[in-house]
Each structure stands twice: as structure tokens, then as C-alpha cells.
Enzyme design. Structure first.
Site, mmCIF file in Angstrom:
data_model
loop_
_atom_site.group_PDB
_atom_site.id
_atom_site.type_symbol
_atom_site.label_atom_id
_atom_site.label_comp_id
_atom_site.label_asym_id
_atom_site.label_seq_id
_atom_site.Cartn_x
_atom_site.Cartn_y
_atom_site.Cartn_z
ATOM 1 N N GLY A 148 0.736 -1.597 -0.253
ATOM 2 C CA GLY A 148 -0.433 -0.336 0.070
ATOM 3 C C GLY A 148 0.796 1.531 0.075
ATOM 4 C CB CYS A 149 0.118 4.623 -0.761
ATOM 5 S SG CYS A 149 -1.576 4.591 -0.321
ATOM 6 C CG PHE A 150 -1.173 5.463 4.367
ATOM 7 C CD1 PHE A 150 -0.333 7.023 4.101
ATOM 8 C CD2 PHE A 150 -2.156 5.370 3.793
ATOM 9 C CE1 PHE A 150 -0.819 7.714 4.045
ATOM 10 C CE2 PHE A 150 -3.597 6.852 3.896
ATOM 11 C CZ PHE A 150 -2.481 8.093 3.769
ATOM 12 C CB ALA A 153 5.405 6.809 2.501
#
Length: 345
Positions: A148-150, A153
Site C-alpha cells: 500500500g502507498c502509506f 512510505a
């Protein structure tokens, strides 16, 4: 190498199209949709006129298996769980951008996603596709669960700290902010322009579905890991993520030790850029690129470290990392077709 995209009309799908159309070794064999079969892709996205001429096709697994070697699934949660076993059975390499295969424990998926998990047999075959940390496993995999994007990061920001054992495992607090494209193409009241412009929203407080995949990796890296505090905010930009992470160190140190740790950890990772000491990144500096920029600070007074990371949620947080993983599978340099300078404006 021929590739197919299932879910080609969503934001993740269109970003895959943009990148793959410019890739020197991958070419698009077919585009597939659930709701717009028979439409020319240029009718859905007019900016592709005179660039791409594909018609959106129905999802016929056997036909895809004959025409492509890699298939990207840019589909909502729940769809990939049904399709993927059939695609793998046809000999395809599958890179799934949904959350369906990110969790090893099916009960964890069901708790956080509120839907039935994929069968354990196929879950066991999935490799979590955090490119910088799973290269060896990705090379051998038939099924990649794109992070996932979160989660991307966050994990890139915290990996050096949690792996080194420098921080108190129960002290991790993460403040996450995302542009509106992270919410997907389907409009909602919260993403409606008058609601978001000149405003911001906190959402899914302590309930975001990326939490379990983050905690799963933290435990893999450090068996003493504890649950994290994680909050997410929607901000009025189209694309971009900023993570601000706080954790207490186990013993006093100097910022130069932390700076060295991060620089040495990622010196062989071309998409990770560590800011010079005292500097911090912003989402605009990675917009349109596959970079993750990271800045570090240390507060001697509180003995807490602060790590700031930024990515483009559509790139390193989705399509860019998916193609980075495809490059690794294909034995290519992982930067192939991804060396885009950030847009900035």
C-alpha cells in the site's frame, strides 16, 4: 515482454499505462475492464489519443495467458482474490496492487478489510513487494503483493531504525497525509472539491487497512515490535504522501549517527534519496517520480527521532513500485523505464 492490465480504467491502471507505454522492454498486450468492455481506452481517457489504440476487453483468463507473461491487477479489494489463482494457473506472473495478498494471516485481512480473505494456499505463494527489502524473494515469485502507498512510505522510513534495534518498539507514532488520488476514482463527499478545497480531513483513525501490513513487516524485521499508532489525513493535493514518524531511542545519540545509518542503509537503492542533515522533503519534490525522499531529525531533549518521508502515491505508492517489481522479476535493472525526473509543478 508482453503485459496485461486488469482494471485499466482506474487511477492505478492509467498510471500503469503511462509507464508501460514508455518502457523499453515491456509492451501492453491487452487492457481489461469490468464495466467498460468494448470501449476504446481513448474514449475513457482522451489524453491517450494518437498514443494508445487498445479497446478494453473482457477478462478471459485463458486468452490473457496466451497473450501476456505478466499481468497487473489494479482492482478493488476482493477482486484479485478470485482472479489470481486462475491467472497463476495459466503460468502468468501476477503483480497485484490491491491489498488481497499482503497479509500472511487471513484473519488479519478479514479484520481490517471486512471481507473474506483469499485462500491460504494462494496466500502462501505471495511475496510482499517492498522492492528495496524483498529483491531476492521477488526474483523468484509468481505472485507479488504490491504494498500500500502509506505502508511503502512508512516502511521505507522506519526500516533502518527498527532493524537496528535503536528505538523503543512501543513508541512508534505515525502521522500520514495523502493527496486525494489515494482515495480512488469513485467520488465521495469527502473528496468532493468544495469539501476538500482549503480544508483537510482526518479519516480511519486507528483503523486504516495499511496498519496490519506495516506491523507485519516490523515484526519480520524485529521480533520485539509492538502495535503502532497510525493516523491518516486527506489533504487538497492531487497526488503525494508525507509520513512524519516519531519514535523514542533506547539510548542517547547524535544526529550524525542517524544520518549515517540511513545513508549506508540505502546507498544501493537508487530510488531512495536521503536529504542532507537538517533538510526535509516535500511531496512536490517527488511528484511524478518513483523516488522516496527521507529526512531525519533527533531531539536530544526528548530523546525522540523524527523521520519524514515523501512519495508520489500513484508512483512509488502504486504503479511505479509495481513496475519496479516487474523489472526485478524480468531480470532487468530495477530503474528501467522509471527514471523520470520529478515534475515539481
Amino acid at each position: 515482454m508482453k503485459v496485461a492490465i486488469i482494471g485499466a480504467t482506474g487511477y492505478g491502471g492509467i498510471e500503469l499505462i503511462r509507464l508501460l507505454e514508455q518502457h523499453p522492454y515491456f509492451s501492453i498486450a491487452s487492457l481489461h475492464s469490468f464495466s467498460q468492455v468494448g470501449e476504446c481506452i481513448t474514449n475513457v481517457y482522451p489524453h491517450l489519443r494518437n498514443v494508445l489504440f487498445h479497446t478494453l476487453q473482457e477478462i478471459d483468463v485463458k486468452t490473457i495467458g496466451k497473450e501476456a507473461e505478466i499481468v497487473f491487477l489494479a482492482t478493488p479489494a476482493g477482486v484479485s482474490a478470485e482472479l489470481t489463482p486462475k491467472l497463476v494457473a495459466e503460468g502468468l506472473k501476477v503483480i497485484d496492487l490491491s491489498g488481497d495478498f499482503r497479509m500472511i494471516d487471513p484473519s488479519s485481512y478479514e479484520l481490517w478489510y471486512k471481507r473474506p480473505a483469499a485462500k491460504e494456499e494462494i496466500l502462501r505463494k505471495a511475496v510482499y513487494g517492498l522492492s528495496e527489502w524483498k529483491r531476492t524473494e521477488i526474483q523468484k515469485a509468481n505472485l507479488i503483493a504490491n504494498p500500500g502507498c502509506f505502508a511503502t512510505a512508512t516502511l521505507l522510513a522506519i526500516a533502518p531504525l527498527i532493524r537496528s534495534g535503536m528505538i523503543e518498539e512501543d513508541s512508534i507514532i505515525i502521522d500520514a497525509k495523502s493527496g486525494v488520488s489515494g482515495a480512488g476514482k469513485t467520488p465521495t463527499t469527502m473528496t468532493h472539491f468544495p469539501e476538500l478545497y482549503d480544508n483537510l480531513h482526518i479519516y480511519k483513525v486507528n483503523q486504516h487497512q495499511h496498519v496490519p501490513e506495516i506491523e507485519q513487516m516490523l515484526t519480520e524485521w524485529n521480533s520485539e515490535s509492538q502495535p503502532i499508532t497510525f493516523s491518516t489525513h486527506l489533504i487538497p493535493i492531487s497526488r503525494g504522501i508525507m509520513i512524519t514518524l516519531y519514535a523514542k531511542v533506547k539510548q542517547k545519540m547524535e544526529i550524525k549517527q542517524l544520518q549515517k545509518l540511513y545513508e549506508e542503509t540505502y546507498e544501493q537503492s537508487p530510488f531512495i534519496r536521503i536529504c542532507t542533515q537538517g533538510k526535509f522533503p516535500s511531496p512536490k519534490e517527488v511528484r511524478g517520480s518513483n523516488y522516496c525522499d527521507i529526512g531525519i531529525a533527533y531531539d536530544e531533549r526528548t530523546e525522540r527521532v523524527t523521520v519524514v518521508s515523501v512519495i508520489d502515491n500513484m508512483m512509488k505508492g502504486a504503479a511505479g513500485q509495481a513496475i519496479q517489481n516487474a523489472n526485478i522479476i524480468a531480470g532487468l535493472e530495477e530503474t528501467t523505464g522509471l527514471q523520470h525526473m520529478p515534475l515539481y509543478l
